[in-house]
Design a protein around this motif. Structure first.
Motif, PDB file in Angstrom:
ATOM      1  N   ALA A 174      21.032  42.397  92.658  1.00  0.00           N
ATOM      2  CA  ALA A 174      20.788  43.038  91.362  1.00  0.00           C
ATOM      3  C   ALA A 174      20.118  44.396  91.533  1.00  0.00           C
ATOM      4  O   ALA A 174      20.292  45.297  90.706  1.00  0.00           O
ATOM      5  CB  ALA A 174      19.925  42.129  90.484  1.00  0.00           C
ATOM      6  N   ALA A 175      19.365  44.546  92.616  1.00  0.00           N
ATOM      7  CA  ALA A 175      18.690  45.817  92.895  1.00  0.00           C
ATOM      8  C   ALA A 175      19.574  46.766  93.702  1.00  0.00           C
ATOM      9  O   ALA A 175      19.132  47.860  94.082  1.00  0.00           O
ATOM     10  CB  ALA A 175      17.393  45.561  93.649  1.00  0.00           C
ATOM     11  N   SER A 176      20.822  46.354  93.982  1.00  0.00           N
ATOM     12  CA  SER A 176      21.779  47.151  94.767  1.00  0.00           C
ATOM     13  C   SER A 176      21.230  47.494  96.157  1.00  0.00           C
ATOM     14  O   SER A 176      21.376  48.613  96.646  1.00  0.00           O
ATOM     15  CB  SER A 176      22.148  48.436  94.012  1.00  0.00           C
ATOM     16  N   LEU A 177      20.615  46.495  96.784  1.00  0.00           N
ATOM     17  CA  LEU A 177      20.004  46.710  98.107  1.00  0.00           C
ATOM     18  C   LEU A 177      20.539  45.734  99.160  1.00  0.00           C
ATOM     19  O   LEU A 177      19.888  45.478 100.170  1.00  0.00           O
ATOM     20  CB  LEU A 177      18.482  46.581  98.005  1.00  0.00           C
ATOM     21  N   ILE A 178      21.757  45.228  98.939  1.00  0.00           N
ATOM     22  CA  ILE A 178      22.329  44.248  99.873  1.00  0.00           C
ATOM     23  C   ILE A 178      22.418  44.811 101.290  1.00  0.00           C
ATOM     24  O   ILE A 178      22.219  44.087 102.269  1.00  0.00           O
ATOM     25  CB  ILE A 178      23.730  43.791  99.395  1.00  0.00           C
ATOM     26  N   ASP A 179      22.701  46.094 101.403  1.00  0.00           N
ATOM     27  CA  ASP A 179      22.862  46.693 102.727  1.00  0.00           C
ATOM     28  C   ASP A 179      21.537  47.155 103.330  1.00  0.00           C
ATOM     29  O   ASP A 179      21.503  47.660 104.454  1.00  0.00           O
ATOM     30  CB  ASP A 179      23.836  47.876 102.654  1.00  0.00           C
ATOM     31  N   ARG A 180      20.432  46.927 102.593  1.00  0.00           N
ATOM     32  CA  ARG A 180      19.137  47.409 103.098  1.00  0.00           C
ATOM     33  C   ARG A 180      18.076  46.309 103.162  1.00  0.00           C
ATOM     34  O   ARG A 180      17.032  46.511 103.775  1.00  0.00           O
ATOM     35  CB  ARG A 180      18.647  48.578 102.248  1.00  0.00           C
ATOM     36  N   ILE A 181      18.293  45.180 102.518  1.00  0.00           N
ATOM     37  CA  ILE A 181      17.432  44.007 102.673  1.00  0.00           C
ATOM     38  C   ILE A 181      18.312  42.905 103.236  1.00  0.00           C
ATOM     39  O   ILE A 181      19.128  42.317 102.537  1.00  0.00           O
ATOM     40  CB  ILE A 181      16.785  43.585 101.336  1.00  0.00           C
ATOM     41  N   LEU A 182      18.164  42.637 104.523  1.00  0.00           N
ATOM     42  CA  LEU A 182      19.107  41.799 105.247  1.00  0.00           C
ATOM     43  C   LEU A 182      18.528  40.425 105.542  1.00  0.00           C
ATOM     44  O   LEU A 182      17.419  40.305 106.082  1.00  0.00           O
ATOM     45  CB  LEU A 182      19.487  42.482 106.565  1.00  0.00           C
ATOM     46  N   PHE A 183      19.270  39.383 105.203  1.00  0.00           N
ATOM     47  CA  PHE A 183      18.927  38.006 105.571  1.00  0.00           C
ATOM     48  C   PHE A 183      19.726  37.688 106.833  1.00  0.00           C
ATOM     49  O   PHE A 183      20.941  37.509 106.771  1.00  0.00           O
ATOM     50  CB  PHE A 183      19.288  37.040 104.445  1.00  0.00           C
ATOM     51  N   VAL A 184      19.056  37.628 107.965  1.00  0.00           N
ATOM     52  CA  VAL A 184      19.774  37.491 109.239  1.00  0.00           C
ATOM     53  C   VAL A 184      19.758  36.072 109.800  1.00  0.00           C
ATOM     54  O   VAL A 184      20.320  35.816 110.860  1.00  0.00           O
ATOM     55  CB  VAL A 184      19.227  38.486 110.288  1.00  0.00           C
ATOM     56  N   GLY A 185      19.086  35.135 109.094  1.00  0.00           N
ATOM     57  CA  GLY A 185      19.085  33.748 109.535  1.00  0.00           C
ATOM     58  C   GLY A 185      18.095  33.479 110.651  1.00  0.00           C
ATOM     59  O   GLY A 185      17.234  34.291 110.971  1.00  0.00           O
ATOM     60  N   GLU A 186      18.247  32.285 111.248  1.00  0.00           N
ATOM     61  CA  GLU A 186      17.328  31.840 112.297  1.00  0.00           C
ATOM     62  C   GLU A 186      17.881  32.217 113.667  1.00  0.00           C
ATOM     63  O   GLU A 186      19.079  32.104 113.911  1.00  0.00           O
ATOM     64  CB  GLU A 186      17.144  30.324 112.206  1.00  0.00           C
ATOM     65  N   HIS A 187      16.995  32.655 114.561  1.00  0.00           N
ATOM     66  CA  HIS A 187      17.424  33.088 115.893  1.00  0.00           C
ATOM     67  C   HIS A 187      16.489  32.556 116.969  1.00  0.00           C
ATOM     68  O   HIS A 187      15.266  32.581 116.813  1.00  0.00           O
ATOM     69  CB  HIS A 187      17.452  34.618 115.977  1.00  0.00           C
ATOM     70  N   THR A 188      17.072  32.092 118.068  1.00  0.00           N
ATOM     71  CA  THR A 188      16.245  31.629 119.181  1.00  0.00           C
ATOM     72  C   THR A 188      15.657  32.808 119.953  1.00  0.00           C
ATOM     73  O   THR A 188      14.638  32.664 120.620  1.00  0.00           O
ATOM     74  CB  THR A 188      17.070  30.755 120.144  1.00  0.00           C
ATOM     75  N   ASN A 189      16.288  33.972 119.851  1.00  0.00           N
ATOM     76  CA  ASN A 189      15.776  35.179 120.527  1.00  0.00           C
ATOM     77  C   ASN A 189      14.948  36.017 119.555  1.00  0.00           C
ATOM     78  O   ASN A 189      15.075  37.243 119.500  1.00  0.00           O
ATOM     79  CB  ASN A 189      16.925  36.009 121.101  1.00  0.00           C
ATOM     80  N   ILE A 190      14.060  35.365 118.801  1.00  0.00           N
ATOM     81  CA  ILE A 190      13.297  36.068 117.776  1.00  0.00           C
ATOM     82  C   ILE A 190      12.438  37.170 118.383  1.00  0.00           C
ATOM     83  O   ILE A 190      12.132  38.169 117.724  1.00  0.00           O
ATOM     84  CB  ILE A 190      12.431  35.069 116.967  1.00  0.00           C
ATOM     85  N   ASN A 191      12.053  37.027 119.653  1.00  0.00           N
ATOM     86  CA  ASN A 191      11.284  38.082 120.318  1.00  0.00           C
ATOM     87  C   ASN A 191      12.042  39.399 120.353  1.00  0.00           C
ATOM     88  O   ASN A 191      11.450  40.476 120.246  1.00  0.00           O
ATOM     89  CB  ASN A 191      10.876  37.652 121.733  1.00  0.00           C
TER      90      ASN A 191
END
Length: 349
Positions: A224-241
């Protein structure tokens, strides 16, 4: 699998599901063994590579380990204190029980009784210690500063994860849920990013089944804020470091937290932190003249927006804080330091 006769310290884990306690055990035991402790885990939900004993080995605890009059049972939950009390006081097994408390609330009568039967009690923060009614030792958690370390080249670190190397990144890592304040991070970024075209935001973490609708609603706010390309949900990662190494600012917006390792992981990666005043966060960050970050009131969106904005707009402040952050963690919050302090508690028993 290890021989029980060679085990002097047992770290029980009586919860199958991965939790902060389980993660602590998994990370600490190899470090403790490297420092010479004869320690092994007991219970489900642990990697096979971790030194462990089996439940069917428990009768062998009637025999003392080589060269010692007793073993230490290091419990971290009520369910792990109770059987140890039975084994020590009813079955007369030669055990001493150490308990680590991370709770930051008043204990029930049952928990108080269990804690009163311990041979030693550890608190994971000063705030936790305030809720204990027995003598205790504060041993804060540490982290693996080799795993969580700064990028040699932040631009390359961003490119390796498919991110735009020219953009600055604010991050919020951990489970996606109301308790973790993910909505506060999203709402802060919705207010901050439109005026800062050189910044993007990343949410890294998983929404479990009961929190999927919450995550969907947050994504709808972003759309709704037109920020899909700038606020990213990248999920869970084992290489979080590797994801920490891409960040220019980390935000820990929790509404409640027992301890909270994410600010330490960020600071070890040379990333300044804005965190709420929950858990051990105020004890982890340095504010003021030698700041590694800033503390804001929990659930205060305006304060979070203001504090994050000040960091985002001041590159020299971020650079100074990032250098101090790494040094601060190396001096006070390494996992080796935590293991040594635990050894001192064991010796005191």
């Amino acid at each position: 699998m290890v021989n029980v006769s060679d085990v002097e310290i047992i770290a029980p884990n009586f919860k199958k599901r991965l939790s902060g306690v389980t993660s602590t055990i998994i990370q600490l035991i190899p470090v403790q063994r490297a420092l010479g402790e004869k320690i092994a885990a007991l219970g489900p939900g642990l990697p096979a590579s971790l030194p462990h004993i089996r439940f069917r080995d428990l009768p062998k605890l009637w025999r003392t380990p080589r060269g010692l009059p007793f073993r230490i049972w290091h419990a971290r939950r009520n369910i792990e204190m109770l059987p140890a009390i039975v084994m020590r006081d009813v079955l007369r097994m030669p055990l001493k029980i150490v308990f680590t408390s991370a709770s930051q609330r008043r204990h029930t009568g049952w928990t108080k009784w269990l804690i009163s039967k311990m041979d030693a009690v550890i608190a994971t923060s000063g705030k936790t210690a305030d809720y204990l009614e027995v003598p205790n030792t504060v041993v804060v958690h540490g982290i693996d500063t080799a795993r969580f370390s700064p990028a040699d080249d932040k631009a390359i670190a961003k490119q390796m994860l498919g991110l735009n190397a020219t953009m600055k990144i604010a991050g919020c890592f951990g489970r996606v849920r109301h308790q973790k304040g993910t909505d506060l991070f999203v709402d802060s970024m919705i207010r901050l990013l439109p005026a800062r075209p050189d910044w993007i935001a990343i949410i890294a973490g998983r929404a479990t089944a009961q929190h999927v609708e919450y995550e969907k609603e947050l994504k709808a706010r972003v759309a709704a804020a037109s920020l899909i390309d700038r606020i990213l949900f990248v999920g869970e990662h084992t290489n979080i470091n590797d994801w920490y190494r891409t960040l220019d600012l980390f935000i820990a917006p929790q509404r409640w937290e027992g301890f909270g390792l994410t600010p330490l992981e960020a600071m070890a990666s040379a990333v300044p932190v804005v965190a709420t005043d929950v858990g051990a966060f105020p004890e982890l960050l340095v504010t003021g003249d030698k700041e590694t970050g800033a503390i804001v009131p929990r659930d205060d969106l305006d304060a979070m927006v203001q504090s994050c904005g000040l960091f985002m707009d001041d590159e020299s402040r971020r650079q100074l804080a990032s250098v101090r952050a790494r040094t601060h963690v190396m001096n006070a919050f390494t996992i080796e330091g935590e293991a040594r302090k635990l050894s001192a508690v064991y010796r005191s028993v």
